[in-house]
Design a protein around this motif. Structure first.
Motif, PDB file in Angstrom:
ATOM      1  N   LEU A   1       0.832  -1.200   0.000  1.00 36.00           N
ATOM      2  CA  LEU A   1       0.000   0.000   0.000  1.00 36.00           C
ATOM      3  C   LEU A   1       0.867   1.250   0.000  1.00 36.00           C
ATOM      4  N   VAL A   2       0.517   2.195  -0.875  1.00 35.81           N
ATOM      5  CA  VAL A   2       1.245   3.452  -0.996  1.00 35.81           C
ATOM      6  C   VAL A   2       0.245   4.602  -1.030  1.00 35.81           C
ATOM      7  N   ASP A   3       0.747   5.813  -0.762  1.00 39.03           N
ATOM      8  CA  ASP A   3      -0.144   6.972  -0.807  1.00 39.03           C
ATOM      9  C   ASP A   3      -0.354   7.459  -2.235  1.00 39.03           C
ATOM     10  N   GLU A   4       0.719   7.582  -2.989  1.00 33.68           N
ATOM     11  CA  GLU A   4       0.661   8.042  -4.373  1.00 33.68           C
ATOM     12  C   GLU A   4       1.679   7.251  -5.191  1.00 33.68           C
ATOM     13  N   TYR A   5       1.330   6.906  -6.400  1.00 34.39           N
ATOM     14  CA  TYR A   5       2.201   6.101  -7.244  1.00 34.39           C
ATOM     15  C   TYR A   5       3.557   6.767  -7.487  1.00 34.39           C
ATOM     16  N   ASP A   6       3.545   8.023  -7.884  1.00 35.46           N
ATOM     17  CA  ASP A   6       4.794   8.674  -8.268  1.00 35.46           C
ATOM     18  C   ASP A   6       5.731   8.890  -7.078  1.00 35.46           C
ATOM     19  N   THR A   7       5.182   9.154  -5.915  1.00 38.61           N
ATOM     20  CA  THR A   7       6.001   9.271  -4.709  1.00 38.61           C
ATOM     21  C   THR A   7       6.675   7.944  -4.412  1.00 38.61           C
ATOM     22  N   ALA A   8       5.921   6.867  -4.493  1.00 36.71           N
ATOM     23  CA  ALA A   8       6.466   5.529  -4.243  1.00 36.71           C
ATOM     24  C   ALA A   8       7.523   5.170  -5.291  1.00 36.71           C
ATOM     25  N   LEU A   9       7.248   5.485  -6.552  1.00 37.06           N
ATOM     26  CA  LEU A   9       8.228   5.196  -7.606  1.00 37.06           C
ATOM     27  C   LEU A   9       9.535   5.949  -7.364  1.00 37.06           C
ATOM     28  N   SER A  10       9.454   7.187  -6.928  1.00 34.81           N
ATOM     29  CA  SER A  10      10.672   7.957  -6.638  1.00 34.81           C
ATOM     30  C   SER A  10      11.531   7.248  -5.611  1.00 34.81           C
ATOM     31  N   PHE A  11      10.893   6.672  -4.605  1.00 35.91           N
ATOM     32  CA  PHE A  11      11.651   5.966  -3.574  1.00 35.91           C
ATOM     33  C   PHE A  11      12.199   4.639  -4.089  1.00 35.91           C
ATOM     34  N   PHE A  12      11.324   3.803  -4.617  1.00 38.40           N
ATOM     35  CA  PHE A  12      11.755   2.448  -4.983  1.00 38.40           C
ATOM     36  C   PHE A  12      12.715   2.435  -6.168  1.00 38.40           C
ATOM     37  N   VAL A  13      12.537   3.332  -7.102  1.00 41.18           N
ATOM     38  CA  VAL A  13      13.439   3.397  -8.249  1.00 41.18           C
ATOM     39  C   VAL A  13      14.646   4.290  -7.923  1.00 41.18           C
ATOM     40  N   GLY A  14      14.376   5.480  -7.402  1.00 36.54           N
ATOM     41  CA  GLY A  14      15.441   6.446  -7.151  1.00 36.54           C
ATOM     42  C   GLY A  14      16.355   6.109  -5.990  1.00 36.54           C
ATOM     43  N   LYS A  15      15.807   5.571  -4.920  1.00 36.67           N
ATOM     44  CA  LYS A  15      16.617   5.291  -3.721  1.00 36.67           C
ATOM     45  C   LYS A  15      17.055   3.836  -3.635  1.00 36.67           C
ATOM     46  N   LEU A  16      16.120   2.901  -3.866  1.00 28.92           N
ATOM     47  CA  LEU A  16      16.483   1.488  -3.759  1.00 28.92           C
ATOM     48  C   LEU A  16      17.067   0.932  -5.058  1.00 28.92           C
ATOM     49  N   GLY A  17      16.893   1.659  -6.164  1.00 21.62           N
ATOM     50  CA  GLY A  17      17.468   1.209  -7.422  1.00 21.62           C
ATOM     51  C   GLY A  17      16.669   0.133  -8.134  1.00 21.62           C
ATOM     52  N   PHE A  18      15.395  -0.020  -7.773  1.00 17.17           N
ATOM     53  CA  PHE A  18      14.543  -1.008  -8.436  1.00 17.17           C
ATOM     54  C   PHE A  18      14.242  -0.547  -9.863  1.00 17.17           C
ATOM     55  N   GLU A  19      13.760  -1.473 -10.673  1.00 13.99           N
ATOM     56  CA  GLU A  19      13.325  -1.143 -12.019  1.00 13.99           C
ATOM     57  C   GLU A  19      11.803  -1.172 -12.084  1.00 13.99           C
ATOM     58  N   VAL A  20      11.249  -0.379 -12.986  1.00 18.31           N
ATOM     59  CA  VAL A  20       9.807  -0.403 -13.220  1.00 18.31           C
ATOM     60  C   VAL A  20       9.542  -1.520 -14.221  1.00 18.31           C
ATOM     61  N   ARG A  21       8.759  -2.492 -13.804  1.00 14.66           N
ATOM     62  CA  ARG A  21       8.415  -3.605 -14.692  1.00 14.66           C
ATOM     63  C   ARG A  21       7.164  -3.288 -15.505  1.00 14.66           C
ATOM     64  N   GLU A  22       6.259  -2.534 -14.887  1.00 15.10           N
ATOM     65  CA  GLU A  22       5.028  -2.164 -15.583  1.00 15.10           C
ATOM     66  C   GLU A  22       4.434  -0.936 -14.916  1.00 15.10           C
ATOM     67  N   ASP A  23       3.841  -0.087 -15.712  1.00 17.34           N
ATOM     68  CA  ASP A  23       3.120   1.083 -15.220  1.00 17.34           C
ATOM     69  C   ASP A  23       2.005   1.359 -16.225  1.00 17.34           C
ATOM     70  N   THR A  24       0.848   0.779 -15.968  1.00 17.62           N
ATOM     71  CA  THR A  24      -0.271   0.823 -16.901  1.00 17.62           C
ATOM     72  C   THR A  24      -1.446   1.561 -16.277  1.00 17.62           C
ATOM     73  N   ALA A  25      -1.944   2.556 -16.975  1.00 21.16           N
ATOM     74  CA  ALA A  25      -3.133   3.285 -16.522  1.00 21.16           C
ATOM     75  C   ALA A  25      -4.361   2.383 -16.659  1.00 21.16           C
ATOM     76  N   LEU A  26      -5.184   2.355 -15.599  1.00 22.60           N
ATOM     77  CA  LEU A  26      -6.385   1.523 -15.601  1.00 22.60           C
ATOM     78  C   LEU A  26      -7.662   2.354 -15.609  1.00 22.60           C
ATOM     79  N   GLY A  27      -7.540   3.669 -15.631  1.00 21.63           N
ATOM     80  CA  GLY A  27      -8.700   4.551 -15.619  1.00 21.63           C
ATOM     81  C   GLY A  27      -9.010   5.055 -14.229  1.00 21.63           C
ATOM     82  N   ASP A  28      -9.653   6.199 -14.149  1.00 26.31           N
ATOM     83  CA  ASP A  28     -10.031   6.825 -12.880  1.00 26.31           C
ATOM     84  C   ASP A  28      -8.843   7.024 -11.936  1.00 26.31           C
ATOM     85  N   GLY A  29      -7.656   7.273 -12.497  1.00 29.57           N
ATOM     86  CA  GLY A  29      -6.467   7.523 -11.684  1.00 29.57           C
ATOM     87  C   GLY A  29      -5.792   6.284 -11.141  1.00 29.57           C
TER      88      GLY A  29
END
Length: 132
Positions: free
Chosen positions: A11-39
Protein backbone atom coordinates in the motif's frame (compact mmCIF):
# COMPACT_ATOMS: atom_id res chain seq x y z
CA UNK A 1 2.49 -28.32 -9.73
CA UNK A 2 5.43 -25.90 -9.25
CA UNK A 3 4.50 -22.60 -7.63
CA UNK A 4 6.24 -19.42 -6.51
CA UNK A 5 5.22 -16.07 -5.10
CA UNK A 6 5.16 -13.61 -7.95
CA UNK A 7 4.17 -10.29 -6.37
CA UNK A 8 3.46 -8.70 -3.04
CA UNK A 9 1.05 -5.77 -2.88
CA UNK A 10 2.39 -2.78 -0.97
CA UNK A 11 0.00 0.00 0.00
CA UNK A 12 1.25 3.45 -1.00
CA UNK A 13 -0.14 6.97 -0.81
CA UNK A 14 0.66 8.04 -4.37
CA UNK A 15 2.20 6.10 -7.24
CA UNK A 16 4.79 8.67 -8.27
CA UNK A 17 6.00 9.27 -4.71
CA UNK A 18 6.47 5.53 -4.24
CA UNK A 19 8.23 5.20 -7.61
CA UNK A 20 10.67 7.96 -6.64
CA UNK A 21 11.65 5.97 -3.57
CA UNK A 22 11.76 2.45 -4.98
CA UNK A 23 13.44 3.40 -8.25
CA UNK A 24 15.44 6.45 -7.15
CA UNK A 25 16.62 5.29 -3.72
CA UNK A 26 16.48 1.49 -3.76
CA UNK A 27 17.47 1.21 -7.42
CA UNK A 28 14.54 -1.01 -8.44
CA UNK A 29 13.33 -1.14 -12.02
CA UNK A 30 9.81 -0.40 -13.22
CA UNK A 31 8.41 -3.60 -14.69
CA UNK A 32 5.03 -2.16 -15.58
CA UNK A 33 3.12 1.08 -15.22
CA UNK A 34 -0.27 0.82 -16.90
CA UNK A 35 -3.13 3.29 -16.52
CA UNK A 36 -6.39 1.52 -15.60
CA UNK A 37 -8.70 4.55 -15.62
CA UNK A 38 -10.03 6.82 -12.88
CA UNK A 39 -6.47 7.52 -11.68
CA UNK A 40 -5.77 3.87 -10.94
CA UNK A 41 -2.56 2.28 -12.24
CA UNK A 42 -0.98 -1.16 -12.28
CA UNK A 43 2.55 -0.31 -11.09
CA UNK A 44 5.08 -3.10 -10.62
CA UNK A 45 8.67 -2.61 -9.42
CA UNK A 46 11.44 -5.07 -8.62
CA UNK A 47 15.16 -5.28 -8.03
CA UNK A 48 17.04 -5.80 -11.31
CA UNK A 49 17.06 -9.50 -12.21
CA UNK A 50 14.61 -10.52 -9.48
CA UNK A 51 11.86 -13.05 -10.16
CA UNK A 52 9.45 -11.54 -7.61
CA UNK A 53 8.12 -8.00 -7.55
CA UNK A 54 6.11 -5.41 -5.65
CA UNK A 55 2.75 -4.18 -6.85
CA UNK A 56 2.46 -0.58 -5.66
CA UNK A 57 -1.19 -0.35 -4.69
CA UNK A 58 -2.54 3.14 -4.02
CA UNK A 59 -4.74 3.21 -0.93
CA UNK A 60 -8.31 4.16 -1.80
CA UNK A 61 -10.16 4.18 1.52
CA UNK A 62 -9.55 5.04 5.18
CA UNK A 63 -8.74 1.46 6.22
CA UNK A 64 -6.12 1.14 3.50
CA UNK A 65 -4.67 4.59 4.19
CA UNK A 66 -4.38 3.70 7.89
CA UNK A 67 -2.37 0.58 6.96
CA UNK A 68 0.23 2.43 4.87
CA UNK A 69 3.58 1.88 6.58
CA UNK A 70 2.20 -0.66 9.04
CA UNK A 71 1.16 -3.62 6.93
CA UNK A 72 2.94 -6.01 9.30
CA UNK A 73 2.18 -4.45 12.66
CA UNK A 74 5.70 -3.02 13.06
CA UNK A 75 7.61 -6.21 12.25
CA UNK A 76 10.02 -6.65 9.38
CA UNK A 77 7.76 -7.07 6.37
CA UNK A 78 10.02 -7.54 3.37
CA UNK A 79 13.44 -9.09 2.89
CA UNK A 80 15.85 -7.66 0.31
CA UNK A 81 18.67 -10.10 -0.39
CA UNK A 82 22.07 -8.93 -1.61
CA UNK A 83 25.31 -10.66 -2.53
CA UNK A 84 27.38 -7.84 -0.97
CA UNK A 85 25.96 -6.45 2.26
CA UNK A 86 28.70 -3.85 2.78
CA UNK A 87 28.20 -2.38 -0.71
CA UNK A 88 24.40 -2.35 -0.38
CA UNK A 89 24.44 -0.85 3.10
CA UNK A 90 26.85 1.90 2.05
CA UNK A 91 24.91 2.70 -1.13
CA UNK A 92 21.59 2.91 0.68
CA UNK A 93 23.04 4.97 3.52
CA UNK A 94 24.47 7.43 0.96
CA UNK A 95 21.04 7.63 -0.70
CA UNK A 96 19.39 8.56 2.60
CA UNK A 97 17.83 5.22 3.49
CA UNK A 98 17.19 5.13 7.24
CA UNK A 99 18.57 2.04 8.97
CA UNK A 100 16.95 1.51 12.35
CA UNK A 101 19.70 -0.73 13.68
CA UNK A 102 23.36 -1.44 13.14
CA UNK A 103 24.39 -4.34 10.88
CA UNK A 104 24.78 -7.63 12.70
CA UNK A 105 25.91 -11.16 11.95
CA UNK A 106 23.39 -13.92 12.48
CA UNK A 107 23.68 -17.66 11.79
CA UNK A 108 21.72 -17.06 8.57
CA UNK A 109 23.77 -14.07 7.35
CA UNK A 110 24.59 -10.38 7.75
CA UNK A 111 21.51 -8.24 8.25
CA UNK A 112 20.26 -4.76 9.14
CA UNK A 113 16.73 -3.37 9.28
CA UNK A 114 15.79 -0.29 7.29
CA UNK A 115 12.54 1.57 6.73
CA UNK A 116 10.99 2.53 3.44
CA UNK A 117 9.46 5.96 2.90
CA UNK A 118 6.29 4.89 4.73
CA UNK A 119 7.94 3.21 7.72
CA UNK A 120 7.55 -0.41 6.61
CA UNK A 121 10.48 -2.40 7.94
CA UNK A 122 12.76 -4.33 5.62
CA UNK A 123 15.76 -6.58 6.16
CA UNK A 124 18.76 -5.96 3.96
CA UNK A 125 20.40 -9.36 4.13
CA UNK A 126 23.38 -11.18 2.72
CA UNK A 127 22.61 -14.84 3.39
CA UNK A 128 25.35 -17.19 4.53
CA UNK A 129 25.07 -19.02 1.19
CA UNK A 130 26.22 -15.85 -0.63
CA UNK A 131 29.46 -15.63 1.33
CA UNK A 132 32.39 -17.17 -0.58
Amino acid sequence: MPQHLNMTALLVDEYDTALSFFVGKLGFEVREDTALGDGKRWVVVAPHGATSALLLARAVNDRQRDAIGDQSGGRVFLFLETDDFARGHLTYTQRGIRFVEEPRSEPYGIVAVFEDLYGNRWDLIEPVACKG
